[in-house]
Design a protein around this motif. Sequence first.
Motif, PDB file in Angstrom:
ATOM      1  N   UNK A 101       0.843  -1.313  -0.015  1.00 27.69           N
ATOM      2  CA  UNK A 101      -0.041  -0.064  -0.213  1.00 27.69           C
ATOM      3  C   UNK A 101       0.808   1.080  -0.042  1.00 27.69           C
ATOM      4  N   UNK A 156      -0.780   4.704  -1.157  1.00 26.07           N
ATOM      5  CA  UNK A 156      -1.389   5.701  -0.259  1.00 26.07           C
ATOM      6  C   UNK A 156      -0.652   6.804   0.288  1.00 26.07           C
ATOM      7  N   UNK A 157       0.821   6.526   0.153  1.00 26.42           N
ATOM      8  CA  UNK A 157       1.731   7.388   0.760  1.00 26.42           C
ATOM      9  C   UNK A 157       2.027   8.532  -0.326  1.00 26.42           C
ATOM     10  N   UNK A 206       0.994  12.230   0.560  1.00 30.72           N
ATOM     11  CA  UNK A 206       1.565  12.617   1.570  1.00 30.72           C
ATOM     12  C   UNK A 206       3.101  12.814   1.127  1.00 30.72           C
ATOM     13  N   UNK A 207       3.679  12.006   0.450  1.00 29.39           N
ATOM     14  CA  UNK A 207       4.979  12.203  -0.234  1.00 29.39           C
ATOM     15  C   UNK A 207       4.857  13.580  -0.781  1.00 29.39           C
ATOM     16  N   UNK A 218       3.127  15.878  -0.810  1.00 31.94           N
ATOM     17  CA  UNK A 218       2.950  17.067   0.020  1.00 31.94           C
ATOM     18  C   UNK A 218       4.170  17.720   0.756  1.00 31.94           C
ATOM     19  N   UNK A 219       4.808  16.439   1.353  1.00 33.66           N
ATOM     20  CA  UNK A 219       5.865  16.796   2.092  1.00 33.66           C
ATOM     21  C   UNK A 219       7.224  17.302   1.386  1.00 33.66           C
ATOM     22  N   UNK A 226      11.360   5.382   2.039  1.00 31.79           N
ATOM     23  CA  UNK A 226      10.484   5.465   3.248  1.00 31.79           C
ATOM     24  C   UNK A 226      10.393   4.395   4.151  1.00 31.79           C
ATOM     25  N   UNK A 231       7.769   2.679   6.970  1.00 32.14           N
ATOM     26  CA  UNK A 231       6.430   2.652   7.629  1.00 32.14           C
ATOM     27  C   UNK A 231       6.072   1.282   8.347  1.00 32.14           C
TER      28      UNK A 231
END
Lengths: 144, 144
Positions: B102, B105-106, B109-110, B112-113, B124, B126
């Motif tokens: 999954x 799904x990041x 976020x990735x 945005x960051x 990453x 997780x």
Amino acid sequence: MSWQEQLVEAGYRLTRPRRIVMEILNNARAPLVPSAVFKRAQCDGHSLGLVSVYRTLALLLELDLVTLVHFSEGCHAYVLASPGHHHHIICSGCEEVIEFSGAEDLDALTARVQQETGFHIDDHLLQFYGLCPACQQAVAKKIS
Amino acid sequence: MSWQEQLVEAGYRLTRPRRIVMEILNNARAPLVPSAVFKRAQCDGHSLGLVSVYRTLALLLELDLVTLVHFSEGCHAYVLASPGHHHHIICSGCEEVIEFSGAEDLDALTARVQQETGFHIDDHLLQFYGLCPACQQAVAKKIS
DNA sequence: CTCACTGCAAAGAATTTGCACTGAA
DNA sequence: TTCAGTGCAAATTCTTTGCAGTGAG
């Protein structure tokens, strides 16, 4: 509440070694392992035992005043924790660490995984690895 | 491609200790530290040196045949890695580990960051922590 | 004043290295 | 047959513990 207050609140004393360790972590841009904290203290002309560094870091970790950062090779180091839940991006070039928030973005994923696996999830660990702007430039120069 | 093929492909030999370590990790439900792998080998009646366990795990990690799982207290242990990118949920009760995929799904976020921080993110970490169904039941019983 | 905290020295783990021997290819 | 890989023992970290002395409250 300041870290000093938190310490006292929890029933601990505000001592020289604890001040020194906090000051060093506060000035550090990169995560530090215990021996690194010790060395910096020496360079700064402070005198404290390596043992106190270990004990202080363990205590600060327990009080959530510092956090662990994990490296892919299996090492971990300490960074100052600002209040609230945060995640870290670690620069593969200079090891600089930056915080970001955004646990909410994981909510959907968490829910999905809980449903799929039947696990009851109550915590997570999220870190990003990459290059900070400065190191990106350095790489670009090197290549050209 | 099987792990045996991957080893050979990368120019390594398929030896007894490597078979043993892979077999043990394959049968393990929970992540194992080197000394635990060593002990299991002994219990299974296999003879291999602790040193070989260290060297084998380091090699397997390099080949991505095993992965590291991090515990909040700062320890890490090894689990078999299935092909492809995965994440782990670790049961706080029995340490059982389950994989889930999954990474997509990041992505949001990735992105945005990356934009917010200027970092160039290329990897990453997780992990979720929680209770597996069995341990949830155990807790429920204990309370009632 | 007291007791939590420190720092040393020493113990105990965890991990790595040197080197002669062994077995996979 | 050959050299990568092994296993021992020893060296090197890394981390924890015991204990007498010190200083924060």
